[in-house]
Design a protein around this motif. Sequence first.
Motif, PDB file in Angstrom:
ATOM      1  N   LYS A  30      16.271  51.294  22.749  1.00  0.00           N
ATOM      2  CA  LYS A  30      17.623  51.690  22.376  1.00  0.00           C
ATOM      3  C   LYS A  30      18.626  50.727  22.984  1.00  0.00           C
ATOM      4  O   LYS A  30      18.526  50.364  24.161  1.00  0.00           O
ATOM      5  N   PHE A  31      19.580  50.296  22.183  1.00  0.00           N
ATOM      6  CA  PHE A  31      20.616  49.399  22.661  1.00  0.00           C
ATOM      7  C   PHE A  31      21.551  50.131  23.625  1.00  0.00           C
ATOM      8  O   PHE A  31      21.739  51.347  23.511  1.00  0.00           O
ATOM      9  N   PRO A  32      22.168  49.414  24.560  1.00  0.00           N
ATOM     10  CA  PRO A  32      23.145  50.047  25.452  1.00  0.00           C
ATOM     11  C   PRO A  32      24.371  50.492  24.668  1.00  0.00           C
ATOM     12  O   PRO A  32      24.602  50.061  23.535  1.00  0.00           O
ATOM     13  N   SER A  33      25.173  51.332  25.273  1.00  0.00           N
ATOM     14  CA  SER A  33      26.324  51.916  24.586  1.00  0.00           C
ATOM     15  C   SER A  33      27.327  50.864  24.116  1.00  0.00           C
ATOM     16  O   SER A  33      28.083  51.104  23.172  1.00  0.00           O
ATOM     17  N   LYS A  34      27.347  49.692  24.745  1.00  0.00           N
ATOM     18  CA  LYS A  34      28.284  48.648  24.322  1.00  0.00           C
ATOM     19  C   LYS A  34      27.845  47.976  23.021  1.00  0.00           C
ATOM     20  O   LYS A  34      28.601  47.195  22.438  1.00  0.00           O
ATOM     21  N   LEU A  35      26.617  48.278  22.545  1.00  0.00           N
ATOM     22  CA  LEU A  35      26.140  47.742  21.275  1.00  0.00           C
ATOM     23  C   LEU A  35      25.907  48.900  20.295  1.00  0.00           C
ATOM     24  O   LEU A  35      24.798  49.157  19.843  1.00  0.00           O
ATOM     25  N   LYS A  36      26.991  49.581  19.955  1.00  0.00           N
ATOM     26  CA  LYS A  36      26.894  50.730  19.051  1.00  0.00           C
ATOM     27  C   LYS A  36      26.802  50.319  17.592  1.00  0.00           C
ATOM     28  O   LYS A  36      26.358  51.102  16.747  1.00  0.00           O
ATOM     29  N   GLU A  37      27.244  49.089  17.276  1.00  0.00           N
ATOM     30  CA  GLU A  37      27.363  48.677  15.875  1.00  0.00           C
ATOM     31  C   GLU A  37      26.681  47.339  15.620  1.00  0.00           C
ATOM     32  O   GLU A  37      27.299  46.394  15.125  1.00  0.00           O
ATOM     33  N   VAL A  38      25.400  47.268  15.932  1.00  0.00           N
ATOM     34  CA  VAL A  38      24.639  46.047  15.657  1.00  0.00           C
ATOM     35  C   VAL A  38      24.560  45.873  14.137  1.00  0.00           C
ATOM     36  O   VAL A  38      24.000  46.705  13.425  1.00  0.00           O
ATOM     37  N   SER A  39      25.112  44.780  13.655  1.00  0.00           N
ATOM     38  CA  SER A  39      25.214  44.553  12.212  1.00  0.00           C
ATOM     39  C   SER A  39      24.344  43.403  11.726  1.00  0.00           C
ATOM     40  O   SER A  39      24.146  43.247  10.509  1.00  0.00           O
ATOM     41  N   GLN A  66      12.910  43.392  23.668  1.00  0.00           N
ATOM     42  CA  GLN A  66      12.342  44.306  22.685  1.00  0.00           C
ATOM     43  C   GLN A  66      12.581  45.775  23.015  1.00  0.00           C
ATOM     44  O   GLN A  66      12.200  46.653  22.249  1.00  0.00           O
ATOM     45  N   GLU A  67      13.220  46.050  24.141  1.00  0.00           N
ATOM     46  CA  GLU A  67      13.666  47.408  24.458  1.00  0.00           C
ATOM     47  C   GLU A  67      15.145  47.600  24.118  1.00  0.00           C
ATOM     48  O   GLU A  67      15.698  48.678  24.303  1.00  0.00           O
ATOM     49  N   GLY A  68      15.800  46.518  23.650  1.00  0.00           N
ATOM     50  CA  GLY A  68      17.203  46.588  23.284  1.00  0.00           C
ATOM     51  C   GLY A  68      18.173  46.258  24.401  1.00  0.00           C
ATOM     52  O   GLY A  68      19.386  46.282  24.205  1.00  0.00           O
ATOM     53  N   ASP A  69      17.651  45.944  25.590  1.00  0.00           N
ATOM     54  CA  ASP A  69      18.522  45.631  26.723  1.00  0.00           C
ATOM     55  C   ASP A  69      19.111  44.230  26.588  1.00  0.00           C
ATOM     56  O   ASP A  69      18.424  43.287  26.171  1.00  0.00           O
ATOM     57  N   ILE A  70      20.380  44.082  26.968  1.00  0.00           N
ATOM     58  CA  ILE A  70      21.071  42.793  26.884  1.00  0.00           C
ATOM     59  C   ILE A  70      20.623  41.876  28.023  1.00  0.00           C
ATOM     60  O   ILE A  70      20.653  42.259  29.189  1.00  0.00           O
ATOM     61  N   LYS A  71      20.221  40.662  27.675  1.00  0.00           N
ATOM     62  CA  LYS A  71      19.827  39.662  28.666  1.00  0.00           C
ATOM     63  C   LYS A  71      20.867  38.555  28.817  1.00  0.00           C
ATOM     64  O   LYS A  71      20.950  37.911  29.862  1.00  0.00           O
ATOM     65  N   LYS A  72      21.660  38.357  27.767  1.00  0.00           N
ATOM     66  CA  LYS A  72      22.670  37.298  27.804  1.00  0.00           C
ATOM     67  C   LYS A  72      23.714  37.595  26.736  1.00  0.00           C
ATOM     68  O   LYS A  72      23.400  38.160  25.688  1.00  0.00           O
ATOM     69  N   SER A  73      24.968  37.202  27.029  1.00  0.00           N
ATOM     70  CA  SER A  73      26.052  37.342  26.074  1.00  0.00           C
ATOM     71  C   SER A  73      26.792  36.011  25.977  1.00  0.00           C
ATOM     72  O   SER A  73      27.192  35.456  27.010  1.00  0.00           O
ATOM     73  N   LEU A  74      26.959  35.501  24.773  1.00  0.00           N
ATOM     74  CA  LEU A  74      27.634  34.225  24.569  1.00  0.00           C
ATOM     75  C   LEU A  74      28.861  34.423  23.684  1.00  0.00           C
ATOM     76  O   LEU A  74      28.759  34.998  22.597  1.00  0.00           O
ATOM     77  N   GLU A  75      30.012  33.963  24.164  1.00  0.00           N
ATOM     78  CA  GLU A  75      31.210  33.985  23.341  1.00  0.00           C
ATOM     79  C   GLU A  75      31.259  32.726  22.491  1.00  0.00           C
ATOM     80  O   GLU A  75      31.186  31.610  23.023  1.00  0.00           O
ATOM     81  N   ILE A  76      31.354  32.885  21.181  1.00  0.00           N
ATOM     82  CA  ILE A  76      31.326  31.733  20.278  1.00  0.00           C
ATOM     83  C   ILE A  76      32.728  31.143  20.156  1.00  0.00           C
ATOM     84  O   ILE A  76      33.684  31.827  19.771  1.00  0.00           O
ATOM     85  N   ASP A  77      32.854  29.869  20.494  1.00  0.00           N
ATOM     86  CA  ASP A  77      34.133  29.183  20.446  1.00  0.00           C
ATOM     87  C   ASP A  77      34.490  28.851  18.998  1.00  0.00           C
ATOM     88  O   ASP A  77      33.625  28.507  18.189  1.00  0.00           O
ATOM     89  N   HIS A  78      35.764  28.939  18.650  1.00  0.00           N
ATOM     90  CA  HIS A  78      36.278  28.644  17.309  1.00  0.00           C
ATOM     91  C   HIS A  78      35.667  29.565  16.251  1.00  0.00           C
ATOM     92  O   HIS A  78      35.434  29.146  15.108  1.00  0.00           O
TER      93      HIS A  78
END
Length: 285
Positions: A30-39, A66-78
Amino acid sequence: MNKIVFAFILIALQACAQKSYLAQLDPMGKFPSKLKEVSGMEITQDGEIWVIEDSGNKDHVYLVDQEGDIKKSLEIDHAKNEDWEDLAMDHNGNLYIGDFGNNGNDRKNLVIYKVPKDEMGKKEPNAEKIEFKYPEQKEFPPKKENLYFDTEGFFHLDDHLYIFTKNRTRPYSGKTWIYRVPDKEGDYKAEFLGDLFLCSDQDHCSVTGADISPDGKTIALLSYGYIFLLTDFDAPNFTNASIKIIDINTPTQTESICFVDNRTLFIADEQNNHGGRKLYRLDID
């Protein structure tokens, strides 16, 4: 032939064509609560899973396990998240973000962001813009019977990005329109490749995600509760493909799909009143 007999034969043939197969998704995590809308979701050749969220969320791609836990977050520039709806990846490891969500069919700024593989190791990867328009759309928005220009699914194949639109027509036609654009930075008129009838149930037959198997022989189109498997096609013509319908028997909002290998799919759903926010596995054998 008697007209009544012919009508019964026609109904029987349509019923056979629309036969579906019941399957059970295997929950993985299950994804964490901050990923409620994986599209959108894509998996690399090394098994890394990347996901995005749609409108109203951050301009980020997330590496999850594979458990849905976030390992890294990248902000995409432009790259602004107006309505990110799907991810695709080519064989070189370049990632494509489909910012083409268009619920009202009124957008004129459709774009796919290309993030080169060598940028993915940076904290804020730079993205190139593949801007495009649908030449068949003359009004913004068009009339209700022509609401074909929302999009939530695409994949990469042979230097092109193949787009399957989400049908919002009234009355509902059951078709997805198929387009393609080059995978290089630029501003394009999308090439119309034809339409494909999926089924006539408005609640289950509009495309919410897409992917193609690593061997290029099977396309998976996701909808709310159904998966359409396309085989026996000769790209770029998919309009005569054989279609197998899999009923995954879920009331949640299934939005993301990707091939792990030629016979295995990962699927993700958004959180709604029925649950969701989960990552699933399905063996299509």
